[in-house]
Design a protein around this motif. Structure first.
Motif, short mmCIF file in Angstrom:
data_model
loop_
_atom_site.label_atom_id
_atom_site.label_comp_id
_atom_site.label_asym_id
_atom_site.label_seq_id
_atom_site.Cartn_x
_atom_site.Cartn_y
_atom_site.Cartn_z
N ALA A 284 -7.39 -0.29 -5.38
CA ALA A 284 -6.36 -0.27 -4.34
C ALA A 284 -6.24 -1.64 -3.71
O ALA A 284 -7.24 -2.28 -3.37
CB ALA A 284 -6.70 0.78 -3.28
N GLY A 305 -1.76 1.37 -4.99
CA GLY A 305 -2.10 2.16 -3.82
C GLY A 305 -3.34 2.98 -4.11
O GLY A 305 -4.37 2.46 -4.53
N GLN A 306 -3.25 4.28 -3.93
CA GLN A 306 -4.37 5.15 -4.25
C GLN A 306 -4.48 5.31 -5.76
O GLN A 306 -3.49 5.34 -6.47
CB GLN A 306 -4.19 6.52 -3.58
N GLY A 307 -5.66 5.42 -6.26
CA GLY A 307 -5.86 5.55 -7.70
C GLY A 307 -6.19 4.22 -8.32
O GLY A 307 -6.38 3.20 -7.64
#
Length: 351
Positions: A284, A305-307
């Protein structure tokens, strides 16, 4: 209950018995003709003809009636088959009788039995012809004969049994029939040839051949693209590749690089005429950028972002080698892709 009309006296006994049986079944069911029509799918007018002996119902109507009133379909169909054969025999006898009448009248009109009287304004057929006509008209099971000279009288059987149109025997026999067939076939060939010349020729008079469809879609128009692809060329710029259907099986990797432990790619879609950057095994906050090269060239940036995966939006390019991607990781590592045709060792990786 329905008020039945009297069945025609000229009905064949087997047909009369079947019509009476249908009437009894309808009366026993308590249904009116309108209800029978609604439940069987055959019109009210048709059922009035069937039940009044003016027309033999088709097998489908008989089966539908049996199901509607809850009677045995097989038994009712057996009675219908007997009536249908009797109906067909009655039609055949009627056709033969009417044809004999027409032949006799035609011979009389042509004067085959002698020249017409010169003094009469309208000559009546000779007595022999009148007798022959009366005989053939009355040969059908002793039914009332139509007068030989009564042009306004209709055959009594026509009121009860609908018959096919009269068969007309034209002079010339088989030879004339063959001639008409040949003329019709030649005429059909001329019509087909004219249609080909009018609809399939170009300006130079030659038959036009459809131009092959273009493989690649025109810029900004996805009309020629596969199903699910929603943009092409400049229309894809700034759009998400997955949303517009350009990814998946429609995309290939045009360039790649390993940046730290992350894998960076240039993804190119030929059907969309566009490219974008994709990074996997990232963290991230890692950023990536796709550009067409050169100052002021089209570019798009993205951030993970997330992941562990991320991608940019698309830029329009004419060929896969026109696009390159760069990534900057949160660890400080940087790197850019090289075209797939180059050696993997040429990937620019910074520590």
């Amino acid at each position: 209950m329905p008020r039945w009309r009297a069945l025609p006296e000229e009905l064949d006994p087997q047909v009369r018995e079947f019509a009476e049986q249908l009437r009894r079944l309808v009366e026993r069911s308590g249904l009116g003709i309108a209800a029978v029509a609604d439940r069987t799918g055959y019109s009210k007018t048709s059922w009035e003809r069937y039940l009044n002996g003016r027309l033999l119902p088709p097998r489908g109507a008989v089966e539908a009636l049996a199901e509607a009133i809850g009677t045995d379909v097989g038994h009712l169909v057996t009675l219908w088959e007997l009536a249908e054969r009797a109906w067909s025999r009655s039609e055949l006898r009627h056709d033969v009788t009417m044809e004999a009448v027409r032949v006799a009248e035609a011979k009389a009109a042509l004067g085959e039995y002698g020249p017409p009287p010169a003094t009469a304004e309208r000559a009546e057929p000779p007595a022999a012809v009148a007798a022959a006509v009366t005989a053939v008209r009355g040969e059908d099971a002793g039914r009332p004969a139509t007068p030989a000279g009564g042009s306004g009288s209709a055959d009594v059987r026509a009121k009860a049994i609908p018959v096919r149109g009269p068969r007309s025997r034209r002079p010339g026999g088989p030879r004339r029939t063959r001639l008409l067939f040949v003329v019709g076939a030649v005429g059909a060939l001329f019509v087909i040839a004219a249609a080909v010349l009018l609809l399939g020729s170009g300006d130079d008079g030659k038959v036009a051949t459809p131009a092959p469809a273009s493989v690649s879609p025109s810029a900004g128009s996805p009309s020629a693209a596969p199903a699910g692809v929603k943009c092409a060329g400049s229309a894809c710029a700034g759009q998400d590749p997955e949303t517009m259907g350009c990814g998946g099986s429609h995309a290939t990797t045009a360039g790649s690089a390993t940046v730290g432990t992350s894998y960076l790619e240039v993804r190119y879609s030929k059907v969309c005429g566009a490219a974008w950057a994709r990074i996997t095994q990232a963290a991230a906050g890692d950023t990536l950028r796709i550009s067409a090269g050169g100052a002021g060239a089209a570019a798009q940036s993205g951030r993970v972002g997330q992941g562990a995966d991320g991608h940019t939006r698309m830029i329009a390019v004419g060929a896969p080698e026109q696009a390159s991607a760069c990534a900057t990781l949160t660890s400080g590592r940087k790197g850019c892709t090289v075209p797939r045709t180059a050696s993997p060792g040429e990937a620019a990786t910074a520590g």
